[in-house]
Design a protein around this motif. Structure first.
Motif, PDB file in Angstrom:
ATOM      1  N   MET A   1       3.510  -2.373  -6.311  1.00  0.00           N
ATOM      2  CA  MET A   1       3.305  -1.115  -5.602  1.00  0.00           C
ATOM      3  C   MET A   1       1.922  -0.592  -5.972  1.00  0.00           C
ATOM      4  O   MET A   1       1.647  -0.299  -7.149  1.00  0.00           O
ATOM      5  CB  MET A   1       4.375  -0.088  -5.992  1.00  0.00           C
ATOM      6  CG  MET A   1       5.755  -0.422  -5.512  1.00  0.00           C
ATOM      7  SD  MET A   1       5.884  -0.396  -3.715  1.00  0.00           S
ATOM      8  CE  MET A   1       6.689  -1.975  -3.430  1.00  0.00           C
ATOM      9  N   SER A   2       1.056  -0.512  -4.996  1.00  0.00           N
ATOM     10  CA  SER A   2      -0.322  -0.074  -5.230  1.00  0.00           C
ATOM     11  C   SER A   2      -0.486   1.379  -4.801  1.00  0.00           C
ATOM     12  O   SER A   2      -0.319   1.712  -3.626  1.00  0.00           O
ATOM     13  CB  SER A   2      -1.293  -0.966  -4.449  1.00  0.00           C
ATOM     14  OG  SER A   2      -2.627  -0.594  -4.712  1.00  0.00           O
ATOM     15  N   VAL A   3      -0.792   2.234  -5.752  1.00  0.00           N
ATOM     16  CA  VAL A   3      -0.972   3.662  -5.495  1.00  0.00           C
ATOM     17  C   VAL A   3      -2.448   3.915  -5.204  1.00  0.00           C
ATOM     18  O   VAL A   3      -3.294   3.801  -6.092  1.00  0.00           O
ATOM     19  CB  VAL A   3      -0.504   4.501  -6.696  1.00  0.00           C
ATOM     20  CG1 VAL A   3      -0.764   5.985  -6.452  1.00  0.00           C
ATOM     21  CG2 VAL A   3       0.976   4.247  -6.974  1.00  0.00           C
TER      22      VAL A   3
ATOM     23  N   TRP B   1       0.830  -1.202   0.000  1.00  0.00           N
ATOM     24  CA  TRP B   1       0.000   0.000   0.000  1.00  0.00           C
ATOM     25  C   TRP B   1       0.871   1.261   0.000  1.00  0.00           C
ATOM     26  O   TRP B   1       1.149   1.842   1.046  1.00  0.00           O
ATOM     27  CB  TRP B   1      -0.929  -0.004   1.210  1.00  0.00           C
ATOM     28  CG  TRP B   1      -2.084  -0.947   1.058  1.00  0.00           C
ATOM     29  CD1 TRP B   1      -2.344  -1.780   0.011  1.00  0.00           C
ATOM     30  CD2 TRP B   1      -3.147  -1.148   1.987  1.00  0.00           C
ATOM     31  NE1 TRP B   1      -3.499  -2.497   0.224  1.00  0.00           N
ATOM     32  CE2 TRP B   1      -4.007  -2.127   1.434  1.00  0.00           C
ATOM     33  CE3 TRP B   1      -3.450  -0.611   3.233  1.00  0.00           C
ATOM     34  CZ2 TRP B   1      -5.161  -2.562   2.089  1.00  0.00           C
ATOM     35  CZ3 TRP B   1      -4.592  -1.049   3.890  1.00  0.00           C
ATOM     36  CH2 TRP B   1      -5.442  -2.004   3.311  1.00  0.00           C
ATOM     37  N   ALA B   2       1.274   1.670  -1.178  1.00  0.00           N
ATOM     38  CA  ALA B   2       2.066   2.891  -1.334  1.00  0.00           C
ATOM     39  C   ALA B   2       1.107   4.083  -1.410  1.00  0.00           C
ATOM     40  O   ALA B   2       1.051   4.798  -2.403  1.00  0.00           O
ATOM     41  CB  ALA B   2       2.933   2.799  -2.587  1.00  0.00           C
ATOM     42  N   TYR B   3       0.364   4.274  -0.327  1.00  0.00           N
ATOM     43  CA  TYR B   3      -0.684   5.298  -0.279  1.00  0.00           C
ATOM     44  C   TYR B   3      -0.110   6.582   0.308  1.00  0.00           C
ATOM     45  O   TYR B   3       0.384   6.588   1.443  1.00  0.00           O
ATOM     46  CB  TYR B   3      -1.851   4.840   0.591  1.00  0.00           C
ATOM     47  CG  TYR B   3      -2.596   3.602   0.103  1.00  0.00           C
ATOM     48  CD1 TYR B   3      -2.275   2.973  -1.097  1.00  0.00           C
ATOM     49  CD2 TYR B   3      -3.620   3.054   0.863  1.00  0.00           C
ATOM     50  CE1 TYR B   3      -2.958   1.852  -1.523  1.00  0.00           C
ATOM     51  CE2 TYR B   3      -4.317   1.933   0.442  1.00  0.00           C
ATOM     52  CZ  TYR B   3      -3.990   1.326  -0.751  1.00  0.00           C
ATOM     53  OH  TYR B   3      -4.673   0.215  -1.177  1.00  0.00           O
ATOM     54  N   VAL B   4      -0.219   7.663  -0.441  1.00  0.00           N
ATOM     55  CA  VAL B   4       0.340   8.930   0.047  1.00  0.00           C
ATOM     56  C   VAL B   4      -0.703   9.806   0.725  1.00  0.00           C
ATOM     57  O   VAL B   4      -0.360  10.676   1.533  1.00  0.00           O
ATOM     58  CB  VAL B   4       1.015   9.714  -1.106  1.00  0.00           C
ATOM     59  CG1 VAL B   4       2.207   8.939  -1.647  1.00  0.00           C
ATOM     60  CG2 VAL B   4       0.016  10.020  -2.229  1.00  0.00           C
ATOM     61  N   GLY B   5      -1.983   9.603   0.422  1.00  0.00           N
ATOM     62  CA  GLY B   5      -3.018  10.487   0.950  1.00  0.00           C
ATOM     63  C   GLY B   5      -3.335  10.326   2.423  1.00  0.00           C
ATOM     64  O   GLY B   5      -3.265  11.289   3.190  1.00  0.00           O
TER      65      GLY B   5
ATOM     66  N   VAL C   1       2.825   7.359  -9.067  1.00  0.00           N
ATOM     67  CA  VAL C   1       2.923   6.202  -9.961  1.00  0.00           C
ATOM     68  C   VAL C   1       4.337   6.072 -10.508  1.00  0.00           C
ATOM     69  O   VAL C   1       4.901   4.969 -10.575  1.00  0.00           O
ATOM     70  CB  VAL C   1       1.889   6.328 -11.101  1.00  0.00           C
ATOM     71  CG1 VAL C   1       2.208   5.354 -12.240  1.00  0.00           C
ATOM     72  CG2 VAL C   1       0.487   6.075 -10.572  1.00  0.00           C
ATOM     73  N   ARG C   2       4.932   7.187 -10.904  1.00  0.00           N
ATOM     74  CA  ARG C   2       6.307   7.141 -11.415  1.00  0.00           C
ATOM     75  C   ARG C   2       7.277   6.693 -10.319  1.00  0.00           C
ATOM     76  O   ARG C   2       8.185   5.896 -10.556  1.00  0.00           O
ATOM     77  CB  ARG C   2       6.702   8.507 -11.968  1.00  0.00           C
ATOM     78  CG  ARG C   2       5.915   8.942 -13.210  1.00  0.00           C
ATOM     79  CD  ARG C   2       6.470  10.218 -13.801  1.00  0.00           C
ATOM     80  NE  ARG C   2       5.690  10.674 -14.934  1.00  0.00           N
ATOM     81  CZ  ARG C   2       4.726  11.592 -14.860  1.00  0.00           C
ATOM     82  NH1 ARG C   2       4.443  12.169 -13.692  1.00  0.00           N
ATOM     83  NH2 ARG C   2       4.055  11.943 -15.943  1.00  0.00           N
ATOM     84  N   ALA C   3       7.084   7.215  -9.117  1.00  0.00           N
ATOM     85  CA  ALA C   3       7.960   6.842  -8.004  1.00  0.00           C
ATOM     86  C   ALA C   3       7.804   5.366  -7.660  1.00  0.00           C
ATOM     87  O   ALA C   3       8.774   4.700  -7.273  1.00  0.00           O
ATOM     88  CB  ALA C   3       7.648   7.701  -6.784  1.00  0.00           C
ATOM     89  N   ALA C   4       6.587   4.845  -7.802  1.00  0.00           N
ATOM     90  CA  ALA C   4       6.322   3.438  -7.451  1.00  0.00           C
ATOM     91  C   ALA C   4       7.045   2.476  -8.383  1.00  0.00           C
ATOM     92  O   ALA C   4       7.313   1.331  -8.008  1.00  0.00           O
ATOM     93  CB  ALA C   4       4.825   3.177  -7.474  1.00  0.00           C
TER      94      ALA C   4
END
Length: 386
Positions: free
Chosen positions: A319-321, A287-291, A345-348
């Motif tokens: 990697m799930s954004v 869970w690569a969640y930034v929010g 997405v690019r960072a993931a």
């Protein structure tokens, strides 16, 4: 009389359309080197009004070569499960087959990878039988999560294994991912203590100097992860046996949280020690969640770098954004801005990550689709919005 009979039979066939219950191929003969996928929420999957042709156009325009469909829970399914017909969201409708027929083939003629998602929450089951629920250290009963002992050797764990096998047998997807599978707060019932003693040899829960249960003790994180790995191992064994052994080709994945202070370790307090889980699962959906936690794309790249530096095989991570901004339960739901999504997405996709996912479909606006096209490669704009 004969004419009337033939008309009735024809009408019945048109209503039933049995050939439409046969799912299409969900696994390409040659999986793509890099997968770019979008996850479709259960509410969208089961909505009869969903315009799947429009969804397909958006996936094509964004360059998505994979899609993950939420199949629901063991108590609320997106199709008629013969073993448990009472669980069907809409009896007589196979929403997964309907979606897969529309989405399995991309505009260039290639087969998209179609995966399925299993939600491990069991709120209706708990409401009917509270004994299966997890219990917190202060005695609070979980509303959604089963206990560790239930997942290890109880009816809930058995049903989850059965469901994963049923999905593998019926659909032959590229992957089945289990989500909402946590063991942090609600793993302190008497039955869980018995399991902890049996698995570790300890006499009691770890406790702090004041005598309270140390809920974040490292030994608890390791134990929780071993419980979940045991459940995943049973799922893997069940999948291996379906379709005459061809189920071995179906990937088994699990959604996992991130410890942003120690990204390569996993969130052990939730039972998500990556090293332990990867002994049983084929891949982890991170869970690569930034929010929700006010993280940044730089944090996501730091995560992928940490995994690579730790020596993990990067092909074993997706990697799930996540598009959620703030709480996932916000009403109305809020999404992170399109530009932030594209940057994340690019960072993931850095440091050897081969698979990047965006979730959920319902949060993708026209602006998000446009930004996703720019992140995954320019493609013609779709002719209609979903």
């Amino acid at each position: 009389m004969a004419v009337a009979l033939l008309a009735a039979v024809a009408a019945a066939v048109l209503v039933a359309r049995p050939w439409q219950d046969v799912p299409p191929a969900m696994r390409p003969a040659e999986p793509p080197e890099e997968e770019r996928s979008v996850s479709v929420d259960f509410g969208v999957v089961t909505d009869p009004a969903t315009d799947w042709a429009a969804v397909d156009r958006h996936l094509d325009a964004a360059g998505a070569n994979g899609v993950d469909l939420n199949a629901g829970r063991v108590e609320f399914t997106a199709f008629d499960w013969p073993a448990h017909p009472e669980a069907a969201a809409e009896p007589g409708a196979d929403h997964l087959a309907r979606a897969a027929r529309a989405l399995h083939e991309a505009a260039d003629g290639t087969t998209r990878q179609v995966g399925l998602i299993v939600d491990a929450y069991v709120p209706a089951w708990i409401a009917a039988d509270p004994s299966v629920a997890g219990v917190s250290a202060d005695g609070t009963t979980a509303k959604y999560q089963a206990s560790a002992s239930q997942l290890d050797h109880g009816a809930v764990g058995d049903r989850l294994v059965e469901y994963v096998a049923a999905l593998g047998e019926r659909y032959d997807p590229s992957q089945i991912a289990v989500t909402e599978l946590f063991l942090n707060r609600y793993s302190f019932g008497d039955d869980d203590l018995d399991l902890y003693r049996e698995m570790t040899g300890a006499d009691d829960w770890p406790r702090d100097a004041g005598g309270a249960i140390d809920e974040d003790a490292p030994e608890l994180g390791a134990w929780r992860s071993q419980v979940l790995a045991g459940l995943l191992g049973r799922m893997r064994t069940a999948l291996d046996a379906v379709r005459g052994g061809d189920g071995e080709q179906i990937q088994l994945a699990m959604d996992v949280r991130v410890d942003w202070d120690d990204p390569a370790a996993g969130a052990a307090s939730s039972g998500h020690d990556y090293q332990i889980l990867l002994r049983a699962a084929d891949r982890l959906v991170v869970w690569a969640y930034v929010g929700p936690q006010d993280r940044s794309p730089a944090d996501v790249e730091r995560l992928t770098a940490a995994l690579e530096a730790a020596g993990f095989g990067m092909s074993r991570f997706t990697m799930s954004v996540g598009l959620w901004a703030g709480s996932a339960d916000a009403d109305p739901p809020q999404a992170i801005p399109p530009a932030l999504m594209a940057e994340t997405v690019r960072a993931a996709g850095t440091h050897g990550v081969e698979d990047v996912n965006v979730t959920p479909y319902s949060h993708l606006t026209a602006g998000h689709w446009s930004a996703l096209r720019s992140a995954w490669g320019e493609a013609p704009a779709p002719s209609a919005s979903p």
